[in-house]
Design a protein around this motif. Structure first.
Motif, short mmCIF file in Angstrom:
data_model
loop_
_atom_site.label_atom_id
_atom_site.label_comp_id
_atom_site.label_asym_id
_atom_site.label_seq_id
_atom_site.Cartn_x
_atom_site.Cartn_y
_atom_site.Cartn_z
N GLY A 128 -26.19 31.43 15.53
CA GLY A 128 -25.51 30.53 16.45
C GLY A 128 -24.05 30.34 16.14
O GLY A 128 -23.23 30.09 17.03
N PHE A 131 -21.65 32.44 18.21
CA PHE A 131 -21.52 32.18 19.63
C PHE A 131 -21.18 30.72 19.95
O PHE A 131 -20.36 30.44 20.81
CB PHE A 131 -22.81 32.58 20.36
CG PHE A 131 -23.22 34.00 20.08
CD1 PHE A 131 -22.55 35.05 20.68
CD2 PHE A 131 -24.25 34.28 19.20
CE1 PHE A 131 -22.92 36.37 20.42
CE2 PHE A 131 -24.63 35.58 18.92
CZ PHE A 131 -23.95 36.63 19.53
N TYR A 132 -21.87 29.81 19.29
CA TYR A 132 -21.68 28.38 19.55
C TYR A 132 -21.57 27.63 18.21
O TYR A 132 -22.59 27.21 17.65
CB TYR A 132 -22.85 27.80 20.35
CG TYR A 132 -23.05 28.47 21.68
CD1 TYR A 132 -22.19 28.21 22.74
CD2 TYR A 132 -24.10 29.36 21.87
CE1 TYR A 132 -22.37 28.82 23.97
CE2 TYR A 132 -24.29 29.98 23.09
CZ TYR A 132 -23.43 29.71 24.13
OH TYR A 132 -23.61 30.32 25.34
N PRO A 133 -20.37 27.46 17.69
CA PRO A 133 -20.22 26.78 16.39
C PRO A 133 -20.84 25.38 16.36
O PRO A 133 -21.31 24.94 15.30
CB PRO A 133 -18.70 26.70 16.20
CG PRO A 133 -18.16 27.81 17.04
CD PRO A 133 -19.09 27.94 18.20
N VAL A 134 -20.88 24.69 17.48
CA VAL A 134 -21.49 23.35 17.51
C VAL A 134 -22.97 23.44 17.17
O VAL A 134 -23.51 22.60 16.43
CB VAL A 134 -21.27 22.68 18.88
CG1 VAL A 134 -22.04 21.38 18.98
CG2 VAL A 134 -19.80 22.46 19.14
N VAL A 135 -23.65 24.45 17.70
CA VAL A 135 -25.07 24.64 17.40
C VAL A 135 -25.26 24.90 15.91
O VAL A 135 -26.17 24.36 15.28
CB VAL A 135 -25.66 25.80 18.25
CG1 VAL A 135 -27.06 26.15 17.79
CG2 VAL A 135 -25.66 25.44 19.72
N SER A 136 -24.39 25.70 15.34
CA SER A 136 -24.46 26.01 13.92
C SER A 136 -24.30 24.74 13.08
O SER A 136 -25.04 24.52 12.13
CB SER A 136 -23.38 27.02 13.56
OG SER A 136 -23.51 27.43 12.24
N LYS A 137 -23.34 23.91 13.44
CA LYS A 137 -23.13 22.64 12.71
C LYS A 137 -24.34 21.73 12.85
O LYS A 137 -24.75 21.05 11.90
CB LYS A 137 -21.88 21.94 13.23
CG LYS A 137 -20.61 22.67 12.87
CD LYS A 137 -19.40 22.00 13.50
CE LYS A 137 -18.16 22.85 13.26
NZ LYS A 137 -17.00 22.32 13.96
#
Length: 161
Positions: A128, A131-137
């Motif tokens: 993630g 593609f989506y750093p917010v999802v990773s966090k």
């Protein structure tokens, strides 16, 4: 009730103790129903009364989860009330959830599910992030909450037991 002991593990020694556990569990089932109603109402209100609209998929997810929680809570309430009214069914259910084999199966199952869930969250964290750093966090936060909760629960239970 066949083999699914995730929320059923108890050390009740007799029907009276198990009856108290079921009555207490019914309070939690009412909470599940209320949470489901709140979820469904939020989806409904967002669709009809809010300036911010959900896409159809998310609207369906929120509505489905809300209705599913209400249905699951209601089914469990009905099941528990039927058990509480019939002494033989109550004893049969108590023996099933206190059976050592079922307790061990539930324990190993929850261990396997936990490892799988942590691995899946970690995979989403790694992939993630591209593609989506917010999802990773968010996944890192979930892992932190999980391990912190485990550590605190383990420390408390180690002192009590």
């Amino acid at each position: 009730m066949r083999g699914f002991c995730l929320f059923e593990i108890t050390k009740a020694q007799n029907n009276a103790e198990y009856r108290k556990k079921l009555e207490n569990k019914n309070k939690y089932m009412w909470l599940v129903i209320v949470i489901g109603l709140i979820t469904a109402v939020i989806a409904f209100c967002t669709e009809f009364f809010s300036d911010r609209k959900l896409d159809d998929f998310m609207l369906g997810v929120y509505s489905g989860v809300g209705v599913g929680l209400v249905a699951a809570g209601a089914v469990m309430l009905i099941r528990n009330r039927r058990l509480l009214q019939d002494e033989t069914k109550l004893k049969e259910a108590r023996l099933k959830v206190t059976d050592e084999r079922n307790v061990e199966i539930a324990s190993k199952s929850i261990r396997i599910a936990t490892i799988t869930l942590v691995a899946a969250i970690y995979a989403v964290f790694l992939i993630g992030g591209f593609f989506y750093p917010v999802v990773s966090k968010f996944m890192v936060l979930l892992l932190l909450v999980f391990f912190l909760t485990y550590y605190i629960a383990h420390s408390i239970l180690e002192k009590r037991m």
